[in-house]
Design an enzyme around this catalytic site. Structure first.
Site, PDB file in Angstrom:
ATOM      1  N   PRO A 166       5.403  -7.139   2.517  1.00  0.00           N
ATOM      2  CA  PRO A 166       5.693  -7.833   1.262  1.00  0.00           C
ATOM      3  C   PRO A 166       4.490  -8.579   0.699  1.00  0.00           C
ATOM      4  CG  PRO A 166       7.318  -8.369   2.955  1.00  0.00           C
ATOM      5  CD  PRO A 166       6.241  -7.597   3.631  1.00  0.00           C
TER       6      PRO A 166
ATOM      7  N   GLU B 216      12.198  -8.320  10.388  1.00  0.00           N
ATOM      8  CA  GLU B 216      11.289  -9.342   9.836  1.00  0.00           C
ATOM      9  C   GLU B 216       9.853  -8.839   9.789  1.00  0.00           C
ATOM     10  OE1 GLU B 216      14.254 -11.223   8.863  1.00  0.00           O
ATOM     11  OE2 GLU B 216      12.385 -12.304   8.541  1.00  0.00           O
TER      12      GLU B 216
ATOM     13  N   ARG C 198       0.455  13.066  -5.869  1.00  0.00           N
ATOM     14  CA  ARG C 198       0.399  13.702  -7.192  1.00  0.00           C
ATOM     15  C   ARG C 198      -1.054  13.849  -7.654  1.00  0.00           C
ATOM     16  NH1 ARG C 198      -0.532  10.389 -11.420  1.00  0.00           N
ATOM     17  NH2 ARG C 198       0.456  11.706 -12.974  1.00  0.00           N
TER      18      ARG C 198
ATOM     19  N   ASP D 234      -6.145  12.116 -15.628  1.00  0.00           N
ATOM     20  CA  ASP D 234      -7.502  11.549 -15.551  1.00  0.00           C
ATOM     21  C   ASP D 234      -7.807  10.652 -16.737  1.00  0.00           C
ATOM     22  OD1 ASP D 234      -9.051  14.452 -14.025  1.00  0.00           O
ATOM     23  OD2 ASP D 234      -7.901  12.733 -13.286  1.00  0.00           O
TER      24      ASP D 234
HETATM   25  N1  LIG Z   1       5.372  -2.961   0.811  1.00  0.00           N
HETATM   26  C1  LIG Z   1       6.234  -3.700   0.677  1.00  0.00           C
HETATM   27  C2  LIG Z   1       7.300  -4.599   0.403  1.00  0.00           C
HETATM   28  C3  LIG Z   1       8.319  -5.083   1.251  1.00  0.00           C
HETATM   29  C4  LIG Z   1       8.539  -4.884   2.700  1.00  0.00           C
HETATM   30  C5  LIG Z   1       7.695  -4.059   3.437  1.00  0.00           C
HETATM   31  C6  LIG Z   1       7.869  -3.928   4.813  1.00  0.00           C
HETATM   32  C7  LIG Z   1       8.891  -4.636   5.442  1.00  0.00           C
HETATM   33  C8  LIG Z   1       9.308  -4.768   6.785  1.00  0.00           C
HETATM   34  C9  LIG Z   1      10.387  -5.624   6.812  1.00  0.00           C
HETATM   35  N2  LIG Z   1      10.640  -6.025   5.540  1.00  0.00           N
HETATM   36  C10 LIG Z   1      11.709  -6.925   5.188  1.00  0.00           C
HETATM   37  C11 LIG Z   1      11.274  -8.351   5.244  1.00  0.00           C
HETATM   38  C12 LIG Z   1      10.011  -8.705   5.571  1.00  0.00           C
HETATM   39  C13 LIG Z   1       9.687 -10.064   5.609  1.00  0.00           C
HETATM   40  C14 LIG Z   1      10.628 -10.980   5.327  1.00  0.00           C
HETATM   41  C15 LIG Z   1      11.874 -10.537   4.995  1.00  0.00           C
HETATM   42  N3  LIG Z   1      12.182  -9.236   4.956  1.00  0.00           N
HETATM   43  C16 LIG Z   1       9.749  -5.454   4.683  1.00  0.00           C
HETATM   44  C17 LIG Z   1       9.576  -5.582   3.316  1.00  0.00           C
HETATM   45  N4  LIG Z   1       9.090  -5.887   0.516  1.00  0.00           N
HETATM   46  N5  LIG Z   1       8.617  -5.917  -0.741  1.00  0.00           N
HETATM   47  C18 LIG Z   1       7.523  -5.169  -0.851  1.00  0.00           C
HETATM   48  N6  LIG Z   1       6.755  -5.003  -1.990  1.00  0.00           N
END
Ligand SMILES: N#Cc1c(-c2ccc3ccn(Cc4ccccn4)c3c2)n[nH]c1N
Length: 238
Positions: free
Chosen positions: A88, A115, A152, A167
């Site tokens: 995230p 998590e 792509r 492009d």
């Molecule tokens: N890329 C991307 C992502 C993610 C993402 C990616 C990987 C994971 C592994 C677990 N979680 C859930 C999680 C994580 C931490 C706190 C609560 N929940 C993910 C979320 N969320 N939004 C994005 N742009």
């Protein structure tokens, strides 16, 4: 290009890898995508992939051992992959990164769940990537977004005409121009005359103007960025 995906939910990728442009690119052998279930790299009878976080707190964390075992197994032969971890709070994915990644011969995408992954997994990772400022339930959808944008761009995947169009516009991050198809008038809404003129030069310049105008209106920072990098032509700047 070859991409290896590590995930605890391999089934999420089934349709994505079978359908559409990506499905055709894989079935025609233009690209190779292999999805690996992290659970297959466990050694206990319950195939445990996660555990409670040290220090307490909510949820579970993906254990390091199965992911390291998968990495070791998958990198025994061939070129070392450029490793992405979807997160995230990773570096924001954009078209520029898609172009850069499309030039790598081999990628590996580690998809977290719960998590997230144990911090030591990041010692395998070249880039932590996020697809946006919102929290999803896992890293699989981000992995598909990244693969779609990257694959792509592989020559032959979209066909020549499309890659030429790409492009000149989206690879600089410009927003697209308006698209129309038949009928020429629908519920009183007419297709712009220039698009019916058959005058290719006028059509091209109308489309470029529309793309620049829309980008300036909605994402002025993209125009500023391109100006700073000298990626806008004199006419485009007028
Ligand atoms: N890329 C991307 C992502 C993610 C993402 C990616 C990987 C994971 C592994 C677990 N979680 C859930 C999680 C994580 C931490 C706190 C609560 N929940 C993910 C979320 N969320 N939004 C994005 N742009």
């Amino acid at each position: 290009m070859r991409i290896d995906v590590l995930t605890v939910l391999p089934g999420l990728f089934d349709c994505f890898l079978k359908e559409g442009v990506i499905g055709k690119a894989i079935s025609s052998g233009k690209v190779e995508v292999k999805v690996h279930n992290i659970r297959d790299f466990t050694t206990d009878k319950h195939r445990v992939v996660d555990d409670v976080p040290y220090g307490g707190g909510p949820g579970m964390v993906l254990k390091p051992e199965p992911i390291f075992r998968a990495y070791d197994e998958l990198t025994k032969e061939g070129e070392k992959p450029y490793v992405l971890l979807t997160e995230p709070w990773g570096e924001k994915f954009n078209q520029e990164m898609a172009v850069e990644l499309s030039k790598k011969p081999r990628l590996m995408i580690i998809c977290g769940r719960y998590e997230g992954v144990d911090e030591r997994v990041k010692s395998l990772v070249d880039r932590e990537v996020s697809i946006g400022d919102y929290v999803l339930t896992g890293g699989e959808l981000p992995a598909m977004v990244i693969m779609d944008a990257v694959l792509r761009l592989i020559p032959g995947v979209l066909g020549n005409l499309e890659s030429l169009r790409a492009d000149s516009f989206s690879d600089r991050g410009l927003l697209g121009y308006p698209n129309y198809t038949r009928p020429a008038e629908f519920r009183g809404m007419k297709v712009p005359e220039v698009l019916l003129s058959g005058h290719h030069k006028k059509i091209e310049s109308w489309r470029k103007e529309q793309s620049l105008r829309k980008t300036l209106e909605r994402r002025p920072e993209i125009i500023e960025n391109l100006k700073r990098k000298g990626l806008l032509t004199k006419e485009e700047l007028e």
